[in-house]
Design a protein around this motif. Structure first.
Motif, PDB file in Angstrom:
ATOM      1  N   ALA A   1      28.421   5.131 -21.828  1.00  0.00           N
ATOM      2  CA  ALA A   1      27.398   4.425 -21.060  1.00  0.00           C
ATOM      3  C   ALA A   1      27.626   4.700 -19.580  1.00  0.00           C
ATOM      4  CB  ALA A   1      27.450   2.924 -21.345  1.00  0.00           C
ATOM      5  N   TRP A   2      26.552   4.944 -18.858  1.00  0.00           N
ATOM      6  CA  TRP A   2      26.656   5.088 -17.405  1.00  0.00           C
ATOM      7  C   TRP A   2      25.359   4.632 -16.755  1.00  0.00           C
ATOM      8  CZ3 TRP A   2      22.957   8.694 -16.160  1.00  0.00           C
ATOM      9  CH2 TRP A   2      22.721   9.751 -17.059  1.00  0.00           C
ATOM     10  N   ASP A   3      25.453   4.281 -15.481  1.00  0.00           N
ATOM     11  CA  ASP A   3      24.367   3.559 -14.840  1.00  0.00           C
ATOM     12  C   ASP A   3      23.230   4.424 -14.315  1.00  0.00           C
ATOM     13  OD1 ASP A   3      25.771   4.594 -12.555  1.00  0.00           O
ATOM     14  OD2 ASP A   3      26.997   2.778 -12.559  1.00  0.00           O
ATOM     15  N   LEU A   4      23.531   5.503 -13.600  1.00  0.00           N
ATOM     16  CA  LEU A   4      22.436   6.271 -13.001  1.00  0.00           C
ATOM     17  C   LEU A   4      22.852   7.685 -12.649  1.00  0.00           C
ATOM     18  CD1 LEU A   4      23.293   6.190  -9.750  1.00  0.00           C
ATOM     19  CD2 LEU A   4      22.264   3.933  -9.875  1.00  0.00           C
ATOM     20  N   ALA A   5      21.840   8.544 -12.581  1.00  0.00           N
ATOM     21  CA  ALA A   5      21.988   9.915 -12.091  1.00  0.00           C
ATOM     22  C   ALA A   5      20.722  10.226 -11.305  1.00  0.00           C
ATOM     23  CB  ALA A   5      22.171  10.893 -13.246  1.00  0.00           C
ATOM     24  N   VAL A   6      20.861  10.402 -10.013  1.00  0.00           N
ATOM     25  CA  VAL A   6      19.707  10.551  -9.126  1.00  0.00           C
ATOM     26  C   VAL A   6      19.841  11.851  -8.334  1.00  0.00           C
ATOM     27  CG1 VAL A   6      18.449   9.574  -7.164  1.00  0.00           C
ATOM     28  CG2 VAL A   6      19.399   8.062  -8.934  1.00  0.00           C
ATOM     29  N   HIS A   7      18.844  12.715  -8.462  1.00  0.00           N
ATOM     30  CA  HIS A   7      18.814  13.994  -7.738  1.00  0.00           C
ATOM     31  C   HIS A   7      17.421  14.152  -7.124  1.00  0.00           C
ATOM     32  CE1 HIS A   7      22.556  14.883  -9.828  1.00  0.00           C
ATOM     33  NE2 HIS A   7      21.949  14.548 -10.961  1.00  0.00           N
ATOM     34  N   VAL A   8      17.340  14.116  -5.798  1.00  0.00           N
ATOM     35  CA  VAL A   8      16.060  14.208  -5.090  1.00  0.00           C
ATOM     36  C   VAL A   8      16.204  15.216  -3.963  1.00  0.00           C
ATOM     37  CG1 VAL A   8      14.253  12.980  -3.852  1.00  0.00           C
ATOM     38  CG2 VAL A   8      15.562  11.777  -5.610  1.00  0.00           C
ATOM     39  N   ASN A   9      15.201  16.105  -3.817  1.00  0.00           N
ATOM     40  CA  ASN A   9      15.197  17.098  -2.753  1.00  0.00           C
ATOM     41  C   ASN A   9      13.819  17.101  -2.094  1.00  0.00           C
ATOM     42  OD1 ASN A   9      14.893  19.734  -1.356  1.00  0.00           O
ATOM     43  ND2 ASN A   9      16.931  20.112  -2.205  1.00  0.00           N
ATOM     44  N   LEU A  10      13.800  16.922  -0.780  1.00  0.00           N
ATOM     45  CA  LEU A  10      12.545  16.918  -0.031  1.00  0.00           C
ATOM     46  C   LEU A  10      12.445  18.182   0.816  1.00  0.00           C
ATOM     47  CD1 LEU A  10      12.354  13.217   1.248  1.00  0.00           C
ATOM     48  CD2 LEU A  10      11.250  14.220  -0.758  1.00  0.00           C
ATOM     49  N   ILE A  11      11.674  19.141   0.330  1.00  0.00           N
ATOM     50  CA  ILE A  11      11.347  20.405   1.003  1.00  0.00           C
ATOM     51  C   ILE A  11      12.524  20.978   1.789  1.00  0.00           C
ATOM     52  CG2 ILE A  11       8.885  19.954   1.072  1.00  0.00           C
ATOM     53  CD1 ILE A  11       9.148  19.077   3.954  1.00  0.00           C
ATOM     54  N   GLY A  12      13.716  20.823   1.256  1.00  0.00           N
ATOM     55  CA  GLY A  12      14.895  21.395   1.871  1.00  0.00           C
ATOM     56  C   GLY A  12      15.391  20.658   3.097  1.00  0.00           C
ATOM     57  N   LEU A  13      14.676  19.608   3.524  1.00  0.00           N
ATOM     58  CA  LEU A  13      15.077  18.867   4.715  1.00  0.00           C
ATOM     59  C   LEU A  13      16.109  17.790   4.399  1.00  0.00           C
ATOM     60  CD1 LEU A  13      11.616  18.386   6.462  1.00  0.00           C
ATOM     61  CD2 LEU A  13      13.397  20.076   6.996  1.00  0.00           C
ATOM     62  N   ALA A  14      16.017  17.237   3.205  1.00  0.00           N
ATOM     63  CA  ALA A  14      16.940  16.167   2.820  1.00  0.00           C
ATOM     64  C   ALA A  14      17.186  16.247   1.325  1.00  0.00           C
ATOM     65  CB  ALA A  14      16.358  14.801   3.195  1.00  0.00           C
ATOM     66  N   GLN A  15      18.401  15.905   0.938  1.00  0.00           N
ATOM     67  CA  GLN A  15      18.768  15.939  -0.474  1.00  0.00           C
ATOM     68  C   GLN A  15      19.722  14.792  -0.765  1.00  0.00           C
ATOM     69  OE1 GLN A  15      19.537  19.797  -2.336  1.00  0.00           O
ATOM     70  NE2 GLN A  15      21.395  18.962  -3.259  1.00  0.00           N
ATOM     71  N   LEU A  16      19.525  14.175  -1.933  1.00  0.00           N
ATOM     72  CA  LEU A  16      20.418  13.103  -2.370  1.00  0.00           C
ATOM     73  C   LEU A  16      20.821  13.371  -3.810  1.00  0.00           C
ATOM     74  CD1 LEU A  16      21.673  10.365  -1.482  1.00  0.00           C
ATOM     75  CD2 LEU A  16      19.758   9.256  -2.650  1.00  0.00           C
ATOM     76  N   ASP A  17      22.120  13.473  -4.035  1.00  0.00           N
ATOM     77  CA  ASP A  17      22.660  13.696  -5.377  1.00  0.00           C
ATOM     78  C   ASP A  17      23.709  12.612  -5.642  1.00  0.00           C
ATOM     79  OD1 ASP A  17      21.429  16.265  -6.358  1.00  0.00           O
ATOM     80  OD2 ASP A  17      22.316  16.989  -4.488  1.00  0.00           O
ATOM     81  N   VAL A  18      23.372  11.708  -6.527  1.00  0.00           N
ATOM     82  CA  VAL A  18      24.266  10.591  -6.846  1.00  0.00           C
ATOM     83  C   VAL A  18      24.488  10.565  -8.349  1.00  0.00           C
ATOM     84  CG1 VAL A  18      24.601   8.096  -6.780  1.00  0.00           C
ATOM     85  CG2 VAL A  18      23.439   9.259  -4.883  1.00  0.00           C
TER      86      VAL A  18
ATOM     87  N   ASN B   1       8.179  17.562  -9.616  1.00  0.00           N
ATOM     88  CA  ASN B   1       8.259  18.932  -9.102  1.00  0.00           C
ATOM     89  C   ASN B   1       6.904  19.296  -8.494  1.00  0.00           C
ATOM     90  OD1 ASN B   1       8.424  21.695  -8.598  1.00  0.00           O
ATOM     91  ND2 ASN B   1       9.761  22.061 -10.350  1.00  0.00           N
ATOM     92  N   VAL B   2       6.846  19.250  -7.174  1.00  0.00           N
ATOM     93  CA  VAL B   2       5.611  19.571  -6.462  1.00  0.00           C
ATOM     94  C   VAL B   2       5.794  20.925  -5.800  1.00  0.00           C
ATOM     95  CG1 VAL B   2       3.976  18.857  -4.675  1.00  0.00           C
ATOM     96  CG2 VAL B   2       5.161  17.123  -6.063  1.00  0.00           C
ATOM     97  N   ALA B   3       5.296  21.967  -6.478  1.00  0.00           N
ATOM     98  CA  ALA B   3       5.341  23.335  -5.956  1.00  0.00           C
ATOM     99  C   ALA B   3       6.736  23.750  -5.534  1.00  0.00           C
ATOM    100  CB  ALA B   3       4.368  23.489  -4.787  1.00  0.00           C
ATOM    101  N   GLN B   4       7.754  23.256  -6.234  1.00  0.00           N
ATOM    102  CA  GLN B   4       9.150  23.555  -5.935  1.00  0.00           C
ATOM    103  C   GLN B   4       9.585  23.070  -4.554  1.00  0.00           C
ATOM    104  OE1 GLN B   4      11.327  24.908  -8.161  1.00  0.00           O
ATOM    105  NE2 GLN B   4       9.677  24.943  -9.679  1.00  0.00           N
ATOM    106  N   LEU B   5       8.721  22.316  -3.873  1.00  0.00           N
ATOM    107  CA  LEU B   5       9.064  21.823  -2.536  1.00  0.00           C
ATOM    108  C   LEU B   5       9.694  20.434  -2.593  1.00  0.00           C
ATOM    109  CD1 LEU B   5       5.889  22.984  -0.576  1.00  0.00           C
ATOM    110  CD2 LEU B   5       8.148  24.059  -0.641  1.00  0.00           C
ATOM    111  N   VAL B   6       9.134  19.589  -3.445  1.00  0.00           N
ATOM    112  CA  VAL B   6       9.669  18.250  -3.644  1.00  0.00           C
ATOM    113  C   VAL B   6      10.073  18.133  -5.110  1.00  0.00           C
ATOM    114  CG1 VAL B   6       9.227  15.776  -3.566  1.00  0.00           C
ATOM    115  CG2 VAL B   6       8.213  17.289  -1.832  1.00  0.00           C
ATOM    116  N   THR B   7      11.357  17.909  -5.360  1.00  0.00           N
ATOM    117  CA  THR B   7      11.832  17.823  -6.739  1.00  0.00           C
ATOM    118  C   THR B   7      12.685  16.567  -6.906  1.00  0.00           C
ATOM    119  OG1 THR B   7      13.810  19.140  -6.286  1.00  0.00           O
ATOM    120  CG2 THR B   7      11.844  20.328  -7.035  1.00  0.00           C
TER     121      THR B   7
END
Length: 273
Positions: free
Chosen positions: A34-51, A252-258
């Motif tokens: 059991a585990w709580d979360l896995a979050v991976h967000v990338n905004l057009i290469g300007l910001a990324q969060l991997d938790v 996944n928006v045109a590989q820019l926002v994932t």
């Protein structure tokens, strides 16, 4: 937080009435995670969060009663310039195995006060409580020396009782399980989701297994949202495994926002040695 399992139900094999050699013996091998979360967000290469998971509980190849538990009072993360933020209240992960004449295993994860935001309006995911539970119970009979090949082929089914491994319900198997098993699946409290500036209305609190929210009908493209995502494997006789993601969101928006976001994961398995 402890997952309590009922050990008092016994399965009576029909084989026991036909052969003095029919006995209940080896406990199934149990695994749980059991585990709580896995979050991976990338905004057009300007910001990324991997938790990754902040709390986790694991049982590996257990045969005797065992448990594991981990709790964190809160968590908070952000990308540079706070373009992507993630915060939670209490995070908890639990796993428990109880061996015996009837063995049972369960895993549960929960996330309180979830708040995930990306960009001004790209993604917003909030919930009061998100919970995922998976559970199984079953037995593994000793090999039975049948008196004839007819009995062995058609009654004893290669020395396993048909359906001797069952789930606690909530998506997979017979959906009912044995008395005392906690209901399986994902539950949500006060879920609020907005994607690409478009709110997603009417999210269920107790979604049916593999509830696929129709985002295209709302004009949201390049995204999927599955609630109470369920996976079941095994034949229910020699082995059985259940896995649950309470929330699984992809974007996944045109590989820019994932984005690939899983909130509250639990999985269990039993296998006859």
């Amino acid at each position: 937080m402890t997952v309590h399992l009922n050990k008092n139900r016994l399965v009576v094999l029909l084989a026991a009435t036909l052969s003095a050699n029919a006995t209940m013996a080896a406990s199934p091998v149990g695994n749980a995670s059991a585990w709580d979360l896995a979050v991976h967000v990338n905004l057009i290469g300007l910001a990324q969060l991997d938790v990754g998971a902040q709390t986790s509980a694991t049982l590996t190849n257990v045969l005797a009663s065992a448990s594991d538990s981990q709790t964190l009072p809160s968590a908070a993360f952000s990308s540079p310039l706070n373009l992507i933020t993630l915060s939670t209240g209490t995070l908890a992960s639990d796993a428990e195995y109880v061996g015996g004449n009837m063995s049972a295993i369960a895993a549960r994860s929960s996330v309180e006060d979830l708040a995930l935001g990306a960009g001004a309006s790209v993604l917003s995911l909030n919930a009061g409580v998100v919970t995922s539970t998976s559970s199984l119970a079953g037995i593994c009979p000793d090999p039975v020396r049948a008196t004839s090949s007819l009995l062995n082929d058609f009654l004893f089914f290669s020395n396993f009782d048909t359906g001797n491994l069952v789930s606690g319900g909530g998506g997979g198997g017979d959906g009912g399980g044995l008395g005392g098993l906690p209901p399986g699946g994902g539950t949500l409290v006060d879920p609020v989701v907005s994607i690409l500036g478009i709110p997603v209305p009417g999210l269920p609190l107790n979604p049916a297994p593999n509830t696929n929210v129709d985002l295209a009908a709302l004009g949201i493209v390049g995204a999927t949202l599955i609630l109470n995502e369920q996976t079941t494997t095994g034949d229910g006789v020699h082995s059985l495994a259940n896995a649950t993601n309470a929330i699984h969101l992809t974007l996944n928006v045109a590989q820019l926002v994932t984005a690939d976001v899983i909130i509250a994961h639990s999985e269990v398995s039993l296998a006859c040695p």
